[in-house]
Design an enzyme around this catalytic site. Sequence first.
Site, mmCIF file in Angstrom:
data_model
loop_
_atom_site.group_PDB
_atom_site.id
_atom_site.type_symbol
_atom_site.label_atom_id
_atom_site.label_comp_id
_atom_site.label_asym_id
_atom_site.label_seq_id
_atom_site.Cartn_x
_atom_site.Cartn_y
_atom_site.Cartn_z
ATOM 1 N N LYS A 295 0.727 -5.646 3.165
ATOM 2 C CA LYS A 295 0.006 -5.095 3.129
ATOM 3 C C LYS A 295 -1.188 -4.985 3.170
ATOM 4 O O LYS A 295 -1.959 -5.961 2.810
ATOM 5 C CB LYS A 295 0.836 -3.829 2.017
ATOM 6 C CG LYS A 295 2.003 -3.186 1.782
ATOM 7 C CD LYS A 295 2.179 -2.046 0.520
ATOM 8 C CE LYS A 295 3.189 -1.672 1.446
ATOM 9 N NZ LYS A 295 4.580 -0.975 0.301
ATOM 10 N N ARG A 330 10.974 -5.675 -2.211
ATOM 11 C CA ARG A 330 10.724 -5.455 -0.498
ATOM 12 C C ARG A 330 9.950 -6.009 0.249
ATOM 13 O O ARG A 330 8.878 -5.853 -0.093
ATOM 14 C CB ARG A 330 10.410 -3.716 -0.748
ATOM 15 C CG ARG A 330 10.698 -2.634 1.392
ATOM 16 C CD ARG A 330 10.502 -1.446 0.499
ATOM 17 N NE ARG A 330 10.260 -0.663 2.357
ATOM 18 C CZ ARG A 330 10.244 -0.638 3.448
ATOM 19 N NH1 ARG A 330 8.403 -1.014 2.992
ATOM 20 N NH2 ARG A 330 9.806 -0.312 4.563
HETATM 21 C C1 7PJ Z 1 7.034 1.278 1.603
HETATM 22 C C2 7PJ Z 1 8.784 1.589 1.613
HETATM 23 C C3 7PJ Z 1 7.185 0.354 0.051
HETATM 24 C C4 7PJ Z 1 9.306 1.806 -0.806
HETATM 25 C C5 7PJ Z 1 7.570 2.107 3.174
HETATM 26 C C6 7PJ Z 1 5.438 -0.957 4.579
HETATM 27 C C7 7PJ Z 1 4.653 1.188 4.681
HETATM 28 N N1 7PJ Z 1 9.449 2.022 0.854
HETATM 29 N N2 7PJ Z 1 8.234 2.435 2.860
HETATM 30 N N3 7PJ Z 1 8.363 1.206 -1.019
HETATM 31 N N4 7PJ Z 1 5.976 1.336 2.883
HETATM 32 N N5 7PJ Z 1 10.499 2.587 -1.523
HETATM 33 O O1 7PJ Z 1 6.542 -0.979 5.193
HETATM 34 O O2 7PJ Z 1 4.189 -1.055 4.359
HETATM 35 O O3 7PJ Z 1 5.972 0.273 -0.317
HETATM 36 S S1 7PJ Z 1 6.161 2.060 5.102
#
Ligand code: 7PJ
Length: 353
Positions: A295, A330
């Site tokens: 990020k 994640r």
């Molecule tokens: C996130 C997500 C996150 C959860 C994305 C990226 C953008 N779902 N989906 N948490 N980010 N739960 O992959 O950086 O931080 S999309």
Amino acid sequence: MAKLYVRPIGLLYGAAATAAVADGLALPLAGGSIAFTLAELIEGVPGKTKTRTFTAHALAASGEAELKAMLARITAKRARFAGLALDRPLLMGIVNVTPDSFSDGGLYDSKEAAIAHAAELAAAGAAIIDIGGESTRPGSDPVEAEEEASRVIPVIEGVSGLPAVISVDTRKAAVARAAAKAGAKILNDVSAFTYDPESANVAAETDLSVVLMHAQGEPKTMQDNPRYDDVVLDVFDYLEARIAAAVKAGIDRSNITVDPGLGFGKTLAHNLALLSHTTLFHGLGVPLLIGASRKRFIQGLVGGVDPRVREPGSHAAAVAAAAQGAQILRVHDVAGASQALGVWRATVFGTEN
Ligand code: 7PJ
């Protein structure tokens, strides 16, 4: 009466945690192998609070009902989530089936490439594979449900043999329903059912476990000027309300995980406040998922214009979250995160664990 929040601090790990809990000097964090010896008691409304530090022992001795309930939620052992034990941090590997993802834009946008990538992530140790077909990065445009489903459903069907739980990253009920039918067990909704309230009913009906994430605003404009009275407490209150809405829709509390949503309508200072105050969110009484991988706040701290060179910073963020008891991380680079967490775990818990 002023609302009350508790942030566990003074953390201990492994054998030291077990001994301190047994001696009445510490309390367990989410029933796991991390314990806290101190806690900040934060009272008031966001933007107007008073913070005092207590020993965990002194807090536990309080007869105050709201405080007792908060401590019970912080310390209780978490149930399995989507069939997975949460006694050590789990990795959720990311598979973007989008032509415009910010972090690996277009790399895995064919069905075959996405399935092969998911297999690699599972082999590298991902307990969960999160498959998304709509980019929600800052500035992105929404896609139609049909288009999104045509991207993710063939991939979900194609990964059914992998030894990982499949999650679908979608804000849309129609996509969630099709994903459940195709074998997904987790619905990861970055809008926490605010974009499409029907998604909550789909999850309840199909028995999907859910991830409820905080976001401020819509992807297109969310980074324009994000504002909070107190970002940590505002996000806590939001997630508390979204858990209540999910339970009201018929989703079992044990099937809910929450995520403060790093990068979704947040400045660098907001992201850092959330990441450094992760233990406070255990007061929601459910498992925590943290997504820091690649990020932009990492670039804001240490540079790295290309998201792919933000991996070392991403691993540090994953360890920082795990060290505060976050149960699910994640990540894009599962092999790298697994290495970082493995070394950290061996250091604080020993190699027998
Ligand atoms: C996130 C997500 C996150 C959860 C994305 C990226 C953008 N779902 N989906 N948490 N980010 N739960 O992959 O950086 O931080 S999309």
